[in-house]
Scaffold this motif. Structure first.
Motif, PDB file in Angstrom:
ATOM      1  N   ARG A   1       0.829  -1.211   0.000  1.00 17.75           N
ATOM      2  CA  ARG A   1       0.000   0.000   0.000  1.00 17.75           C
ATOM      3  C   ARG A   1       0.860   1.255   0.000  1.00 17.75           C
ATOM      4  N   SER A   2       1.957   1.230   0.726  1.00 18.56           N
ATOM      5  CA  SER A   2       2.836   2.403   0.774  1.00 18.56           C
ATOM      6  C   SER A   2       3.411   2.726  -0.597  1.00 18.56           C
ATOM      7  N   LEU A   3       3.927   1.713  -1.299  1.00 17.54           N
ATOM      8  CA  LEU A   3       4.479   1.946  -2.635  1.00 17.54           C
ATOM      9  C   LEU A   3       3.385   2.359  -3.616  1.00 17.54           C
ATOM     10  N   HIS A   4       2.227   1.710  -3.511  1.00 20.01           N
ATOM     11  CA  HIS A   4       1.096   2.029  -4.388  1.00 20.01           C
ATOM     12  C   HIS A   4       0.697   3.492  -4.227  1.00 20.01           C
ATOM     13  N   ASP A   5       0.541   3.932  -2.994  1.00 17.82           N
ATOM     14  CA  ASP A   5       0.112   5.304  -2.733  1.00 17.82           C
ATOM     15  C   ASP A   5       1.196   6.313  -3.117  1.00 17.82           C
TER      16      ASP A   5
ATOM     17  N   LEU B   1       1.153   1.238 -12.012  1.00 13.05           N
ATOM     18  CA  LEU B   1       0.190   0.552 -11.149  1.00 13.05           C
ATOM     19  C   LEU B   1      -0.770  -0.363 -11.900  1.00 13.05           C
ATOM     20  N   PRO B   2      -0.245  -1.339 -12.634  1.00 11.20           N
ATOM     21  CA  PRO B   2      -1.135  -2.316 -13.271  1.00 11.20           C
ATOM     22  C   PRO B   2      -1.932  -3.067 -12.212  1.00 11.20           C
ATOM     23  N   ASP B   3      -3.183  -3.383 -12.530  1.00  9.45           N
ATOM     24  CA  ASP B   3      -3.996  -4.112 -11.554  1.00  9.45           C
ATOM     25  C   ASP B   3      -3.544  -5.568 -11.476  1.00  9.45           C
ATOM     26  N   ALA B   4      -4.274  -6.365 -10.686  1.00  8.63           N
ATOM     27  CA  ALA B   4      -3.852  -7.748 -10.452  1.00  8.63           C
ATOM     28  C   ALA B   4      -3.789  -8.543 -11.756  1.00  8.63           C
ATOM     29  N   VAL B   5      -4.774  -8.330 -12.628  1.00  7.04           N
ATOM     30  CA  VAL B   5      -4.798  -9.073 -13.892  1.00  7.04           C
ATOM     31  C   VAL B   5      -3.631  -8.666 -14.778  1.00  7.04           C
TER      32      VAL B   5
ATOM     33  N   TRP C   1      -1.982  -9.416  -2.334  1.00  6.64           N
ATOM     34  CA  TRP C   1      -1.800  -8.094  -1.738  1.00  6.64           C
ATOM     35  C   TRP C   1      -2.249  -6.984  -2.677  1.00  6.64           C
ATOM     36  N   VAL C   2      -2.138  -7.202  -3.970  1.00  8.45           N
ATOM     37  CA  VAL C   2      -2.652  -6.222  -4.927  1.00  8.45           C
ATOM     38  C   VAL C   2      -4.181  -6.196  -4.887  1.00  8.45           C
ATOM     39  N   LEU C   3      -4.787  -7.346  -4.804  1.00  6.50           N
ATOM     40  CA  LEU C   3      -6.243  -7.419  -4.714  1.00  6.50           C
ATOM     41  C   LEU C   3      -6.764  -6.712  -3.469  1.00  6.50           C
ATOM     42  N   ALA C   4      -5.975  -6.742  -2.396  1.00  6.83           N
ATOM     43  CA  ALA C   4      -6.392  -6.110  -1.150  1.00  6.83           C
ATOM     44  C   ALA C   4      -6.391  -4.586  -1.247  1.00  6.83           C
ATOM     45  N   LEU C   5      -5.771  -4.029  -2.301  1.00  7.11           N
ATOM     46  CA  LEU C   5      -5.757  -2.584  -2.490  1.00  7.11           C
ATOM     47  C   LEU C   5      -7.087  -2.058  -2.982  1.00  7.11           C
ATOM     48  N   ALA C   6      -7.882  -2.920  -3.584  1.00  6.57           N
ATOM     49  CA  ALA C   6      -9.167  -2.496  -4.144  1.00  6.57           C
ATOM     50  C   ALA C   6     -10.052  -1.922  -3.032  1.00  6.57           C
ATOM     51  N   PRO C   7     -10.741  -0.793  -3.324  1.00  5.15           N
ATOM     52  CA  PRO C   7     -11.589  -0.174  -2.292  1.00  5.15           C
ATOM     53  C   PRO C   7     -12.766  -1.055  -1.911  1.00  5.15           C
TER      54      PRO C   7
END
Length: 298
Positions: free
Chosen positions: A211-215, A259-263, A292-298
């Motif tokens: 989440r830190s890197l994503h944000d 930031l590509p999504d999980a797919v 962990w990428v899937l967990a980023l979804a709101p």
């Protein structure tokens, strides 16, 4: 105040510290997400995988193919858990006088490991420009810095170098033949990997790091934050503002997506696996975990 998810620092091994990693620290995102991060610059993928294997490193930023090689050759249960962007900040460079593809044919090609990592990217770049890899002498020449020295000395005709070395490449009279991002635009740039042992014992830490890197990537991509971004990079790396600007610009120019999504992340890692299979006949599974990428979804 965020409750710490762990009282142990997360040790991260990188080849070079990216601007986004510097921004995540400068913005306090790691602390906000409850973790402390210790970053160590390492000399090669072997050191990274050894660190994951022995527990001296918890996360590495590396090529997905290095992860695949460790899974296949050493039986390591390691995997990519986050792809920050695609597009490699790598340049295929010719020594003095090697300024056309025709002059590459039959020469010595310097790579880290002829059967792993970015070597396969080099092969694709050569093939795409009419150079037969089979007709060249592919040799192992350690790190990007060592390949630069080998090019300057004339020990190799071509080597893949970090775009961070652009100034030294120009000063040495070397020729940039092509950029990796143009040849394989889908290739993960910053890919974070860990071991199953760390993921199982510290899943919340891995989630906090993701989440830190994503944000930080989202924040850094906003042009309104350019000046502050530059200041964070300069402060973290202890460099001038102009030097920080050049790093940020170089990384941005190499990116083909962020930031590509999980797919999309899974597809990018799968393409790396296909490249490995094409050059070695080896197939690998389990090199990406989307949890962990899937967990980023709101």
């Amino acid at each position: 105040m965020t409750t710490p998810v762990s009282n142990r620092p997360l040790r991260v091994g990188v080849f070079t510290t990216s601007s986004v990693l510097a921004a995540a620290e400068g913005l306090g995102l790691f602390a906000q997400n409850g973790i402390e991060v210790d970053v160590e610059e390492v000399k090669g993928s072997g050191q990274q995988m050894k660190g994951l294997r022995e527990g001296t490193l918890h996360v590495v930023h590396t090529s997905p193919d290095n992860v695949m090689k460790a899974r296949l050759d050493d039986g390591d249960d390691v995997f990519v858990f986050f792809v920050q962007d695609t597009g490699l900040p790598q340049l295929l460079v010719g020594r003095a006088g090697v300024d056309t593809w025709g002059k590459v044919q039959g020469g010595r090609i310097g790579v880290d490991d002829p059967k792993s990592g970015f070597a396969f990217v080099v092969y694709e770049m050569l093939k795409g420009n009419g150079v037969s890899v089979e007709g060249c002498d592919v040799v192992s020449v350690g790190t990007s810095r060592q390949r630069l020295d080998a090019l300057i000395a004339g020990d190799i005709e071509v080597g893949l170098l970090s775009a961070a070395m652009s100034a030294r490449i120009s000063e040495a009279g070397l020729t940039v033949l092509a950029g990796a991002a143009d040849a394989v635009p889908w290739y993960p740039g910053v890919a974070a990997a860990t071991s199953r042992a760390v993921a199982d014992s510290r899943p919340d830490d891995i989630g906090a790091y993701t989440r830190s890197l994503h944000d930080a990537m989202k924040w850094a991509s906003d042009s309104a934050n350019t000046e502050v971004f530059r200041a964070h990079v300069a402060d973290y790396l202890d460099i001038t503002s102009d030097e920080a600007a050049r790093i940020i610009d170089r990384e941005a120019r190499a990116r083909t997506s962020t930031l590509p999504d999980a797919v999309a992340s899974a597809e990018a890692v799968a393409k790396v696996a296909d490249m490995r299979a094409a050059h070695t006949g080896q197939t690998v599974e389990g090199a990406f975990d989307a949890r962990w990428v899937l967990a980023l979804a709101p």
